[in-house]
Design a protein around this motif. Structure first.
Motif, short mmCIF file in Angstrom:
data_model
loop_
_atom_site.label_atom_id
_atom_site.label_comp_id
_atom_site.label_asym_id
_atom_site.label_seq_id
_atom_site.Cartn_x
_atom_site.Cartn_y
_atom_site.Cartn_z
N THR A 75 7.11 -0.73 8.33
CA THR A 75 5.93 -0.60 7.48
C THR A 75 6.13 0.43 6.37
O THR A 75 6.62 1.53 6.61
CB THR A 75 4.68 -0.23 8.31
OG1 THR A 75 3.55 -0.19 7.42
CG2 THR A 75 4.82 1.12 9.00
N PHE A 77 3.42 1.42 4.79
CA PHE A 77 2.09 2.00 4.71
C PHE A 77 2.04 3.34 5.44
O PHE A 77 2.48 3.47 6.57
CB PHE A 77 1.04 1.05 5.29
CG PHE A 77 0.90 -0.21 4.50
CD1 PHE A 77 0.24 -0.21 3.29
CD2 PHE A 77 1.46 -1.39 4.96
CE1 PHE A 77 0.11 -1.38 2.55
CE2 PHE A 77 1.34 -2.56 4.24
CZ PHE A 77 0.67 -2.55 3.02
N TYR A 78 1.47 4.33 4.78
CA TYR A 78 1.34 5.68 5.36
C TYR A 78 -0.06 5.91 5.92
O TYR A 78 -0.26 6.80 6.73
CB TYR A 78 1.67 6.74 4.31
CG TYR A 78 0.80 6.62 3.07
CD1 TYR A 78 -0.35 7.37 2.93
CD2 TYR A 78 1.11 5.72 2.07
CE1 TYR A 78 -1.17 7.24 1.83
CE2 TYR A 78 0.32 5.58 0.96
CZ TYR A 78 -0.82 6.34 0.84
OH TYR A 78 -1.63 6.20 -0.24
N SER A 79 -1.03 5.12 5.49
CA SER A 79 -2.40 5.14 6.00
C SER A 79 -3.14 3.96 5.37
O SER A 79 -2.61 3.29 4.48
CB SER A 79 -3.12 6.45 5.66
OG SER A 79 -3.35 6.53 4.27
N SER A 81 -3.65 1.02 6.18
CA SER A 81 -2.90 -0.24 6.15
C SER A 81 -3.82 -1.42 6.40
O SER A 81 -4.86 -1.27 7.06
CB SER A 81 -1.78 -0.21 7.19
OG SER A 81 -2.32 -0.08 8.48
N SER A 87 0.97 1.71 10.39
CA SER A 87 1.20 2.71 9.35
C SER A 87 1.94 3.89 9.98
O SER A 87 1.89 4.10 11.18
CB SER A 87 -0.11 3.17 8.71
OG SER A 87 -0.93 3.80 9.67
N ASP A 88 2.63 4.65 9.14
CA ASP A 88 3.37 5.83 9.56
C ASP A 88 3.30 6.84 8.42
O ASP A 88 3.76 6.56 7.32
CB ASP A 88 4.82 5.47 9.86
CG ASP A 88 5.66 6.64 10.36
OD1 ASP A 88 5.19 7.80 10.28
OD2 ASP A 88 6.79 6.40 10.81
N SER A 91 6.51 7.40 6.52
CA SER A 91 7.30 6.22 6.17
C SER A 91 8.12 6.39 4.89
O SER A 91 9.13 5.72 4.72
CB SER A 91 6.40 4.99 6.06
OG SER A 91 5.43 5.17 5.06
#
Length: 170
Positions: A75, A77-79, A81, A87-88, A91
């Motif tokens: 992913t 996406f950091y938030s 998502s 999300s991470d 990332s």
């Protein structure tokens, strides 16, 4: 990608609806963010951004015109998502091994365009052409190799892909 607006994506599902800014943090201290770029391409399970805009916020960005920056495998996406996608927060973090990272080409030329020939990513600068090589190494998954010292590209959308090659106006 408009420089004045940054990078955005649209979410329409049960959790939330609307436009989301995409500006992942690039370090643990959250003092550097990806605020924009000229080109975003998926490559070997990662998103790769070329010719990036980075900084604490959009007003305080610095252009890294020779830079390729990537996220972790999986992913990006950091938030916030979209539903069904994880999300991470790290990332894109280049301080955490196996997550994000970047390389800068050793040239003063600006990245102008990029295109695939089968599984090879060719990156065009103003007056040269480079191959973006996948190494498979988690510490440094990509390297750049100059393949032409004279021919580059005129504009981002001047590359025309064919089955066995690519053509660009340069």
């Amino acid at each position: 990608v408009a420089e004045r607006d940054g990078i955005r994506w649209y979410v329409s599902d049960v959790v939330g609806t609307g436009w989301n800014n995409f500006n992942p943090r690039l370090n643990t201290a959250a003092t550097n963010f990806l605020n924009g770029c000229l080109i975003i391409l998926p490559y070997k399970g990662r998103l790769v951004c070329f010719n990036t805009l980075e900084g604490i916020n959009l007003a305080g960005t610095v252009r890294f015109a020779q830079r390729a920056r990537w996220c972790q495998i999986g992913t990006p996406f950091y938030s916030n998502s979209p539903s069904g996608v994880g999300s991470d927060v790290d990332s894109w973090n280049s301080e955490v091994v196996g997550k994000g990272g970047f390389i800068d080409a050793p040239t003063q030329e600006i990245i102008v365009s990029a295109e695939f020939i089968k599984d090879t990513l060719v990156v065009y600068f103003e007056r040269s052409t480079w191959q973006f090589i996948y190494t498979g190494n988690e510490v440094l998954p990509f390297l750049g190799q100059k393949i032409n010292t004279e021919l580059g590209a005129e504009s981002t959308f001047s590359v025309v892909p064919f089955a066995k090659g690519i053509f660009t106006v340069g």
